[in-house]
Design a protein around this motif. Structure first.
Motif, PDB file in Angstrom:
ATOM      1  N   ILE A  47       9.403   7.437   1.060  1.00 29.78           N
ATOM      2  CA  ILE A  47      10.732   6.585  -0.160  1.00 29.78           C
ATOM      3  C   ILE A  47      10.402   7.670  -1.396  1.00 29.78           C
ATOM      4  N   ASP A  48      11.947   7.571  -1.678  1.00 30.63           N
ATOM      5  CA  ASP A  48      12.253   8.599  -3.328  1.00 30.63           C
ATOM      6  C   ASP A  48      11.127   7.544  -4.357  1.00 30.63           C
ATOM      7  N   GLU A  49      11.474   8.178  -5.802  1.00 35.39           N
ATOM      8  CA  GLU A  49      10.881   7.435  -6.559  1.00 35.39           C
ATOM      9  C   GLU A  49      11.292   5.946  -7.220  1.00 35.39           C
ATOM     10  N   ASP A  50      12.707   6.014  -7.198  1.00 34.09           N
ATOM     11  CA  ASP A  50      12.997   4.874  -7.116  1.00 34.09           C
ATOM     12  C   ASP A  50      12.686   3.892  -6.320  1.00 34.09           C
ATOM     13  N   SER A  99       0.835  -1.183   0.301  1.00 33.08           N
ATOM     14  CA  SER A  99       0.566   0.424   0.125  1.00 33.08           C
ATOM     15  C   SER A  99       1.064   2.011   0.154  1.00 33.08           C
ATOM     16  N   ILE A 100       0.281   2.466  -0.720  1.00 31.98           N
ATOM     17  CA  ILE A 100       1.172   3.346  -1.097  1.00 31.98           C
ATOM     18  C   ILE A 100       0.336   4.886  -0.557  1.00 31.98           C
ATOM     19  N   GLY A 101       0.760   5.152   0.434  1.00 34.05           N
ATOM     20  CA  GLY A 101       0.232   6.276   0.603  1.00 34.05           C
ATOM     21  C   GLY A 101      -0.006   7.444   2.002  1.00 34.05           C
ATOM     22  N   ARG A 102      -0.215   8.208   2.007  1.00 34.98           N
ATOM     23  CA  ARG A 102      -0.421   9.194   3.614  1.00 34.98           C
ATOM     24  C   ARG A 102      -0.729   8.677   4.810  1.00 34.98           C
TER      25      ARG A 102
END
Length: 184
Positions: free
Chosen positions: A71-74, A14-17
């Motif tokens: 985290i960064d885009e990479d 999962s990705i998000g605030r």
């Protein structure tokens, strides 16, 4: 992708605030009675971090649920490539679209989301992803289990996800808008 049951670990992402309306606690609870090789990584930061850490400790999931922080885009790309399933458990209409679902689709990830009747389900309708009732850990658990235990279904949902992504490609959107203009 390998048959998931043969993998050493199955990674749900999962990705998000880390905010209440994202519903991460329901994803965490869904993991509590699933196979121990299932790992859940949540990327992001926010005001719910302590509450989520407390829940992880309470359910004794410290070895399986990881709050990754920002985290960064990479590194985000790397995590998307390593993941097996994308979980988007939002619980509120405050969730506009969940654009991160686009990134999951671009990476052939089957998506489990929630029925919000807004942009979330426009991007990933229930014939593409697996749409669960909001605030329902048992439905999320069932969706995860269904993907893991049925390789053909998993591959179908991975393909559905990627094929759905194609409708948002630049050229398709231009054609869509041209047609709308020409019809009027």
């Amino acid at each position: 992708k390998d048959i998931l049951l043969k993998k050493k670990n199955i990674i749900i992402l999962s990705i998000g605030r880390l905010v209440k309306y994202k519903g991460y606690e329901y994803g965490i609870k869904a993991l509590s009675n699933l196979d121990e090789k299932i790992i859940y990584k949540i990327v992001g930061s926010g005001p719910q971090e302590k509450k989520l850490k407390d829940l992880i400790n309470k359910l004794k999931l410290n070895e399986r649920v990881f709050l990754m922080g920002p985290i960064d885009e990479d590194n985000k790309s790397k995590l998307l490539m390593e993941a097996d399933i994308f979980l988007f458990p939002s619980i509120s209409q405050s969730e506009a679209y969940g654009l991160v679902q686009m990134e999951a689709m671009a990476n052939n990830l089957p998506i489990i989301n929630t029925n919000l009747n807004n942009g979330v389900n426009y991007l990933v309708p229930d014939n593409v992803g697996l749409t669960c009732k909001i605030k329902n850990s048992s439905e999320i658990n069932f969706a995860i289990t269904k993907l893991i235990e049925n390789n053909n279904f998993y591959l179908q949902k991975s393909n559905d996800s990627y094929n759905n992504f194609a409708r948002f490609k630049y050229e398709k959107m231009i054609d869509h808008f041209k047609n709308m203009i020409l019809e009027n």
